[in-house]
Design an enzyme around this catalytic site. Structure first.
Site, PDB file in Angstrom:
ATOM      1  CG  ASP A   1       2.751  -1.761   9.078  1.00  0.00           C
ATOM      2  OD1 ASP A   1       2.948  -2.966   8.817  1.00  0.00           O
ATOM      3  OD2 ASP A   1       2.757  -0.872   8.207  1.00  0.00           O
TER       4      ASP A   1
ATOM      5  NE  ARG B   1      -2.475   1.046   3.637  1.00  0.00           N
ATOM      6  CZ  ARG B   1      -3.242   1.504   4.611  1.00  0.00           C
ATOM      7  NH1 ARG B   1      -4.560   1.487   4.483  1.00  0.00           N
ATOM      8  NH2 ARG B   1      -2.737   1.945   5.717  1.00  0.00           N
TER       9      ARG B   1
ATOM     10  CB  THR C   1      -1.931   7.173  -3.258  1.00  0.00           C
ATOM     11  OG1 THR C   1      -1.351   5.849  -3.317  1.00  0.00           O
ATOM     12  CG2 THR C   1      -1.007   8.171  -3.942  1.00  0.00           C
TER      13      THR C   1
ATOM     14  CG  ASP D   1       6.400  -2.221   9.767  1.00  0.00           C
ATOM     15  OD1 ASP D   1       7.005  -2.779   8.831  1.00  0.00           O
ATOM     16  OD2 ASP D   1       6.106  -1.014   9.779  1.00  0.00           O
TER      17      ASP D   1
HETATM   18  O1  LIG Z   1      -7.101  -2.337   3.123  1.00  0.00           O
HETATM   19  P1  LIG Z   1      -5.898  -1.567   2.741  1.00  0.00           P
HETATM   20  O2  LIG Z   1      -6.090  -0.078   2.942  1.00  0.00           O
HETATM   21  O3  LIG Z   1      -5.406  -1.869   1.362  1.00  0.00           O
HETATM   22  O4  LIG Z   1      -4.739  -1.914   3.773  1.00  0.00           O
HETATM   23  C1  LIG Z   1      -4.472  -3.207   4.172  1.00  0.00           C
HETATM   24  C2  LIG Z   1      -3.128  -3.656   3.661  1.00  0.00           C
HETATM   25  O5  LIG Z   1      -2.081  -2.926   4.301  1.00  0.00           O
HETATM   26  C3  LIG Z   1      -1.147  -3.841   4.876  1.00  0.00           C
HETATM   27  O6  LIG Z   1      -0.160  -4.218   3.991  1.00  0.00           O
HETATM   28  P2  LIG Z   1       1.060  -3.248   3.571  1.00  0.00           P
HETATM   29  O7  LIG Z   1       0.716  -2.481   2.347  1.00  0.00           O
HETATM   30  O8  LIG Z   1       1.496  -2.461   4.769  1.00  0.00           O
HETATM   31  O9  LIG Z   1       2.167  -4.262   3.124  1.00  0.00           O
HETATM   32  P3  LIG Z   1       3.095  -5.213   4.022  1.00  0.00           P
HETATM   33  O10 LIG Z   1       2.240  -6.390   4.444  1.00  0.00           O
HETATM   34  O11 LIG Z   1       4.189  -5.616   3.107  1.00  0.00           O
HETATM   35  O12 LIG Z   1       3.575  -4.431   5.204  1.00  0.00           O
HETATM   36  C4  LIG Z   1      -2.032  -5.018   5.216  1.00  0.00           C
HETATM   37  O13 LIG Z   1      -1.309  -6.200   5.462  1.00  0.00           O
HETATM   38  C5  LIG Z   1      -2.930  -5.102   4.020  1.00  0.00           C
HETATM   39  O14 LIG Z   1      -2.372  -5.812   2.934  1.00  0.00           O
HETATM   40  O1  LIG Z   2      -4.080  -0.487  10.504  1.00  0.00           O
HETATM   41  C1  LIG Z   2      -3.542  -0.942   9.467  1.00  0.00           C
HETATM   42  C2  LIG Z   2      -3.969  -0.584   8.174  1.00  0.00           C
HETATM   43  C3  LIG Z   2      -3.349  -1.124   7.098  1.00  0.00           C
HETATM   44  N1  LIG Z   2      -2.315  -1.965   7.277  1.00  0.00           N
HETATM   45  C4  LIG Z   2      -1.874  -2.324   8.521  1.00  0.00           C
HETATM   46  O2  LIG Z   2      -0.930  -3.104   8.659  1.00  0.00           O
HETATM   47  N2  LIG Z   2      -2.504  -1.786   9.582  1.00  0.00           N
HETATM   48 MG   LIG Z   3       2.680  -2.994   6.278  1.00  0.00          MG
END
Ligand SMILES: O=P(O)(O)OC[C@H]1O[C@H](OP(=O)(O)OP(=O)(O)O)[C@H](O)[C@@H]1O
Ligand SMILES: O=c1cc[nH]c(=O)[nH]1
Ligand SMILES: [Mg+2]
Length: 209
Positions: free
Chosen positions: A200, A104, A108, A203
């Site tokens: 997150d 994400r 944006t 993380d």
């Molecule tokens: O519903 P949304 O607004 O799309 O957000 C949710 C997404 O955000 C996080 O991933 P992230 O993009 O942080 O990637 P990561 O798992 O690599 O940290 C989470 O694990 C979802 O995939």
């Molecule tokens: O709260 C949130 C939203 C998006 N992605 C995450 O990991 N946490």
């Molecule tokens: Mg993430």
């Protein structure tokens, strides 16, 4: 259509509290997510169809049940979805696993797809898309769009925590996709994080920030 199942089993709710806790370390976070995924797998497979076969017990032959119909495919959204795969495979070891890499954009909030690799027979399987967080819903919608583009039709979504905004968006985009969550939280904040949420997920799962 537009089905949201909240998995409110006490064990799931208890473990979720410690997943949310910011003082839970990476090792314990991973273990708890794994355990909740196993418990949620029990719930999401509740409606799997059964066949009846004959089995010979030490006493006599009898009719007994086995899983029927479509086999399962697990589709974790990278990265954070990976943390739920092993927990589900403990109950459904024959499931195949495909991966969709989505990140994400922090400004944006739009998902960017960077990887996809599906089982060759994904179209014939009941797929479960896995991601701990359903925030705006953008990542889940993009993942399901990708699956549908490749001919997949039987799709369910499994998350730990969802925001109402994400549930609404996913229901509007893919009304036939049932959503299973451990908790439906209050809302998103201005940065697109779920409130109260768990922070997150990627993380916390992998110890990055
Ligand atoms: O519903 P949304 O607004 O799309 O957000 C949710 C997404 O955000 C996080 O991933 P992230 O993009 O942080 O990637 P990561 O798992 O690599 O940290 C989470 O694990 C979802 O995939
Ligand atoms: O709260 C949130 C939203 C998006 N992605 C995450 O990991 N946490
Ligand atoms: Mg993430």
């Amino acid at each position: 259509m537009n089905r949201l199942v909240i998995c409110d089993h006490p064990l799931i709710q208890h473990k979720l509290t410690f997943i949310r806790d910011k003082n839970t370390n990476t090792k314990d976070f991973r273990e708890l997510v794994d355990e909740v995924a196993t418990l949620m797998a029990y719930e999401i497979t509740r409606e799997m169809p059964l066949d009846t076969i004959k089995v010979q017990t030490p006493i006599m032959e009898t009719d007994s049940k086995v899983l029927a119909g479509r086999m399962l495919g697990l589709i974790p959204i990278l990265r954070a979805g990976l943390g739920m795969v092993e927990g589900i495979l403990k109950l459904i070891p024959a499931a195949k696993v495909g991966h969709i890499g989505l990140s994400r954009d922090h400004d944006t909030l739009q998902p960017v797809e960077y990887y996809i690799n599906l089982p060759t027979d994904a179209q014939n399987r009941q797929l479960i898309v896995i991601d701990p967080m359903l925030a705006t819903g953008g990542s889940a919608i993009a993942a399901i769009n990708s699956l549908k583009k490749r001919g997949c039709e039987q799709i369910k979504m499994m998350c730990l925590i969802a925001a109402p905004e994400g549930v609404k968006a996913l229901h509007e985009a893919h009304p036939e996709v049932d959503i299973y969550v451990a908790a439906l939280d209050e809302r998103l904040n201005e940065k697109g994080y779920i409130i109260p949420g768990l922070g997150d997920a990627g993380d916390r799962m992998f110890g990055t920030n």
